[in-house]
Design a protein around this motif. Structure first.
Motif, PDB file in Angstrom:
ATOM      1  N   MET A 388      38.606  36.429  50.610  1.00 48.65           N
ATOM      2  CA  MET A 388      38.589  37.815  50.134  1.00 48.65           C
ATOM      3  C   MET A 388      39.964  38.273  49.665  1.00 48.65           C
ATOM      4  O   MET A 388      40.070  39.134  48.787  1.00 48.65           O
ATOM      5  CB  MET A 388      38.048  38.729  51.233  1.00 48.65           C
ATOM      6  N   SER A 389      41.025  37.704  50.217  1.00 45.92           N
ATOM      7  CA  SER A 389      42.374  38.115  49.815  1.00 45.92           C
ATOM      8  C   SER A 389      42.774  37.541  48.469  1.00 45.92           C
ATOM      9  O   SER A 389      43.747  37.995  47.861  1.00 45.92           O
ATOM     10  CB  SER A 389      43.388  37.694  50.882  1.00 45.92           C
ATOM     11  N   LYS A 390      42.037  36.539  47.991  1.00 41.52           N
ATOM     12  CA  LYS A 390      42.394  35.896  46.723  1.00 41.52           C
ATOM     13  C   LYS A 390      41.389  36.183  45.606  1.00 41.52           C
ATOM     14  O   LYS A 390      41.624  35.814  44.456  1.00 41.52           O
ATOM     15  CB  LYS A 390      42.501  34.384  46.918  1.00 41.52           C
ATOM     16  N   ILE A 391      40.279  36.795  45.938  1.00 36.43           N
ATOM     17  CA  ILE A 391      39.258  37.069  44.923  1.00 36.43           C
ATOM     18  C   ILE A 391      39.842  37.936  43.811  1.00 36.43           C
ATOM     19  O   ILE A 391      40.607  38.871  44.068  1.00 36.43           O
ATOM     20  CB  ILE A 391      38.032  37.733  45.584  1.00 36.43           C
ATOM     21  N   SER A 392      39.472  37.619  42.584  1.00 36.83           N
ATOM     22  CA  SER A 392      40.141  38.216  41.420  1.00 36.83           C
ATOM     23  C   SER A 392      39.567  39.559  40.987  1.00 36.83           C
ATOM     24  O   SER A 392      40.291  40.364  40.408  1.00 36.83           O
ATOM     25  CB  SER A 392      40.064  37.242  40.235  1.00 36.83           C
ATOM     26  N   THR A 393      38.292  39.796  41.215  1.00 38.39           N
ATOM     27  CA  THR A 393      37.691  41.044  40.736  1.00 38.39           C
ATOM     28  C   THR A 393      36.945  41.745  41.856  1.00 38.39           C
ATOM     29  O   THR A 393      36.499  41.131  42.832  1.00 38.39           O
ATOM     30  CB  THR A 393      36.707  40.792  39.576  1.00 38.39           C
ATOM     31  N   PHE A 394      36.810  43.042  41.691  1.00 42.30           N
ATOM     32  CA  PHE A 394      36.104  43.849  42.687  1.00 42.30           C
ATOM     33  C   PHE A 394      34.643  43.405  42.784  1.00 42.30           C
ATOM     34  O   PHE A 394      34.071  43.347  43.874  1.00 42.30           O
ATOM     35  CB  PHE A 394      36.201  45.321  42.270  1.00 42.30           C
ATOM     36  N   LYS A 395      34.042  43.091  41.668  1.00 38.21           N
ATOM     37  CA  LYS A 395      32.646  42.658  41.692  1.00 38.21           C
ATOM     38  C   LYS A 395      32.494  41.372  42.509  1.00 38.21           C
ATOM     39  O   LYS A 395      31.542  41.228  43.289  1.00 38.21           O
ATOM     40  CB  LYS A 395      32.135  42.427  40.268  1.00 38.21           C
ATOM     41  N   GLN A 396      33.420  40.431  42.346  1.00 37.81           N
ATOM     42  CA  GLN A 396      33.361  39.209  43.143  1.00 37.81           C
ATOM     43  C   GLN A 396      33.502  39.520  44.632  1.00 37.81           C
ATOM     44  O   GLN A 396      32.817  38.926  45.466  1.00 37.81           O
ATOM     45  CB  GLN A 396      34.477  38.250  42.728  1.00 37.81           C
ATOM     46  N   LEU A 397      34.403  40.445  44.952  1.00 37.78           N
ATOM     47  CA  LEU A 397      34.605  40.827  46.359  1.00 37.78           C
ATOM     48  C   LEU A 397      33.333  41.423  46.934  1.00 37.78           C
ATOM     49  O   LEU A 397      32.903  41.059  48.042  1.00 37.78           O
ATOM     50  CB  LEU A 397      35.755  41.835  46.452  1.00 37.78           C
ATOM     51  N   LYS A 398      32.725  42.331  46.176  1.00 39.26           N
ATOM     52  CA  LYS A 398      31.482  42.951  46.632  1.00 39.26           C
ATOM     53  C   LYS A 398      30.378  41.933  46.801  1.00 39.26           C
ATOM     54  O   LYS A 398      29.642  41.931  47.799  1.00 39.26           O
ATOM     55  CB  LYS A 398      31.073  44.049  45.639  1.00 39.26           C
ATOM     56  N   ASP A 399      30.249  41.024  45.839  1.00 39.50           N
ATOM     57  CA  ASP A 399      29.205  39.999  45.909  1.00 39.50           C
ATOM     58  C   ASP A 399      29.420  39.068  47.101  1.00 39.50           C
ATOM     59  O   ASP A 399      28.458  38.655  47.756  1.00 39.50           O
ATOM     60  CB  ASP A 399      29.167  39.181  44.614  1.00 39.50           C
ATOM     61  N   TYR A 400      30.682  38.737  47.391  1.00 40.74           N
ATOM     62  CA  TYR A 400      30.965  37.891  48.561  1.00 40.74           C
ATOM     63  C   TYR A 400      30.564  38.610  49.840  1.00 40.74           C
ATOM     64  O   TYR A 400      29.946  38.025  50.731  1.00 40.74           O
ATOM     65  CB  TYR A 400      32.452  37.537  48.604  1.00 40.74           C
ATOM     66  N   PHE A 401      30.913  39.899  49.926  1.00 44.66           N
ATOM     67  CA  PHE A 401      30.515  40.680  51.109  1.00 44.66           C
ATOM     68  C   PHE A 401      29.000  40.704  51.264  1.00 44.66           C
ATOM     69  O   PHE A 401      28.477  40.505  52.371  1.00 44.66           O
ATOM     70  CB  PHE A 401      31.051  42.108  50.997  1.00 44.66           C
ATOM     71  N   LEU A 402      28.294  40.953  50.168  1.00 47.48           N
ATOM     72  CA  LEU A 402      26.826  41.044  50.245  1.00 47.48           C
ATOM     73  C   LEU A 402      26.217  39.723  50.711  1.00 47.48           C
ATOM     74  O   LEU A 402      25.269  39.710  51.506  1.00 47.48           O
ATOM     75  CB  LEU A 402      26.249  41.439  48.883  1.00 47.48           C
ATOM     76  N   ARG A 403      26.751  38.590  50.215  1.00 41.82           N
ATOM     77  CA  ARG A 403      26.221  37.288  50.630  1.00 41.82           C
ATOM     78  C   ARG A 403      26.440  37.048  52.120  1.00 41.82           C
ATOM     79  O   ARG A 403      25.530  36.647  52.841  1.00 41.82           O
ATOM     80  CB  ARG A 403      26.866  36.165  49.817  1.00 41.82           C
TER      81      ARG A 403
END
Length: 525
Positions: A388-403
């Motif tokens: 999560m500290s290296k994810i490049s976009t907010f959408k990727q961060l949100k999608d990782y959280f949701l998964r």
């Protein structure tokens, strides 16, 4: 090594030349011969000659047609004609084919050797030029990178810049304005540095070929992004956006093609302002977090207000965790994302920390409800933050959280479903203990599980087998019945779910440590 092909239909002439010409002294490393144009073409395909010495008049295929075919396949090949006829048409053909020379028969060996020596020299000069061009081509990325680095870091000498641009094969028109952009390519599900060097070079090469009214000077920076200096007429700056879809279309021909985020800096009227243009684009990089991959943005756009991350936000989330409904929690995260994505003034690290903390709170709630995380749970915590500290976009961060949240919520729901199943089985046994036909299969059907899974789950949750629990319930009920003096032993056994009084007595003693009769005497009023 220079290779020469001799094509002559007169055997005596051909063999005489092969024998008496001082090939090695002339610098010829390989010599082959052919008796006509057709055989010569086959030899040429195999040999790939640097020089062809060919008779003009030959049966089947004349020398003009033969050498035209050779020249089409090997454009750099040097042609020398032999002929006993001073026909002007042949001379015209030799000129058209750009022959090195034309030697008339009878052949003078000294003259032919002089002509061949000239052809060898031309070949060597051509090879030298090829080597220089190859060396320059291989140096182009470094040269361009040096120019770009010099321009974005500060003042650069005008004469030095002009010389470097000439080496870089880039020509900026006088009076041009300059706009610096930063391109960040990435795959939708990966990091920017997941794009290999070949993919980055493909983008750079395209920009150097593309025009659309712009002259681009591009260089790879930090192995993950590309800095582009675009020269253009002052009024055409807004047309830079037209290059973007053309680049995307070009990249789509090489799947899996990356999406390119394009940050456009300010426009400078001259070279000295290029540094400021670059700094404008570079300053926007952190805000690129709020944009999906494949977006073109103007670095001059001002950030919006920050989103307030308050204690009330966490209280609302923790309230949802008290009854962890998957749909409600995932919807909360999605709505939070939609509200925050437009607040580009929010520090990116604060956003990452918020979603990471929400994930940890969910995991802690699962543990409170009996969810046993694996021994590597601490490792998972570190892994989550590392990602999560290296994810490049907010959408990727949100999608990782949701998964990750969906996985935890499913495990919690499965755990609670299992607990309910065990409770339902216990309740059914307590209500139907007298039924002599109770079986694991019957109980499994009752709670919609397989017998094997139910048996394993029941033992895991209670520490007992289903048969052991049935026996305990039946014996506990039989103890109540034995307190009634008038009840017969076989009646107690029957009412407790046993067909045989003797078997009942053995089961009773096994659990209570005494026979039914001893129990009755001990508890006699």
């Amino acid at each position: 090594m220079i290779k020469l092909l001799l094509v002559e239909d007169e055997t005596a002439t051909r063999q005489g030349l092969m024998k008496h010409i001082k090939w090695h002294e002339l610098g010829i490393g390989v010599v082959e011969e052919a008796k006509d144009g057709i055989e010569g073409l086959e030899a040429a395909r195999r040999l790939r000659p640097d020089i062809v010495v060919s008779d003009i008049r030959m049966p089947g295929m004349n020398g003009i047609d033969f050498t035209a075919s050779v020249r089409e396949r090997f454009p750099a090949c040097k042609i020398i004609y032999l002929s006993g006829h001073s026909d002007k048409e042949y001379l015209k053909a030799a000129i058209r084919i750009n022959a090195v020379s034309y030697v008339e028969k009878p052949i003078n060996l000294d003259e032919l050797q002089e002509v061949i020596a000239k052809a060898v020299q031309l070949c060597l000069e051509h090879l030298k030029a090829d080597h220089l061009n190859l060396a320059l081509s291989e140096s182009l990325p470094f040269i361009r990178q040096t120019i770009v680095s010099g321009l974005i870091r500060g003042p650069i000498d005008d004469d030095e810049l002009q010389r470097s641009l000439q080496l870089a094969r880039v020509s900026f028109a006088p009076g041009s304005s300059y706009t610096v952009s930063i391109l960040v390519p990435a795959h939708e599900d990966g990091e920017p540095n997941a794009i290999d060097l070949r993919g980055l070079n493909r983008i750079v090469d395209y920009l150097h070929r593309a025009s659309n009214g712009f002259t681009h000077l591009a260089a790879i920076q930090d192995s993950a992004r590309i800095v582009v200096i675009s020269a253009h007429r002052p009024e055409r700056r807004h047309e830079l956006a037209a290059v973007y879809p053309l680049l995307a279309e070009h990249l789509s021909q090489y799947p899996p093609s990356p999406k390119v985020s394009w940050i456009v800096g300010m426009t400078s009227p001259g070279w000295p302002g290029i540094r400021a243009s670059y700094e404008t684009a570079a300053g926007f990089l952190s805000r690129l977090f709020y944009y999906d991959f494949g977006t073109m943005v103007d670095a001059a756009d001002k950030p919006t207000a920050a989103y307030p991350i308050t204690p009330e936000l966490f209280h609302a989330y923790e309230k949802l965790l008290q009854e962890p409904n998957k749909g409600a929690i995932l919807s909360f995260a999605e709505q939070l994302y939609q509200a925050m994505r437009t607040k580009t003034g929010t520090p990116v690290d604060d956003v990452r920390s918020l979603f990471y903390r929400m994930l940890r709170l969910l995991a802690e709630q699962g543990e409170k409800r009996g969810l046993h995380l694996s021994p590597s749970g601490a490792g998972q915590v570190e892994y989550d933050w590392a990602v999560m500290s290296k994810i490049s976009t907010f959408k990727q961060l949100k999608d990782y959280f949701l998964r990750r949240a969906a996985v935890l919520l499913d495990r919690i729901a499965n755990l609670e479903s299992n607990c309910r199943a065990v409770l339902d089985v216990k309740k059914y046994i307590r209500g139907n203990y007298s039924d002599k036909e109770i079986t694991v299969n019957m109980l499994a059907d009752h709670v919609h599980l397989t017998p094997t899974y139910l048996s394993s789950l029941f033992r895991k949750e209670t520490g007992k087998t289903i048969s052991e629990y049935i026996a305990e319930v039946r014996i506990a009920r039989s103890a109540d019945l034995l307190m009634e003096p008038q009840s017969k032993l076989y009646e107690v056994a029957d009412l407790s779910g046993y067909n045989d009084a003797n078997y009942f007595a053995k089961a009773f003693k096994k659990i209570t440590g005494m026979t039914p009769t001893q129990f009755r005497r001990k508890h006699k009023p």
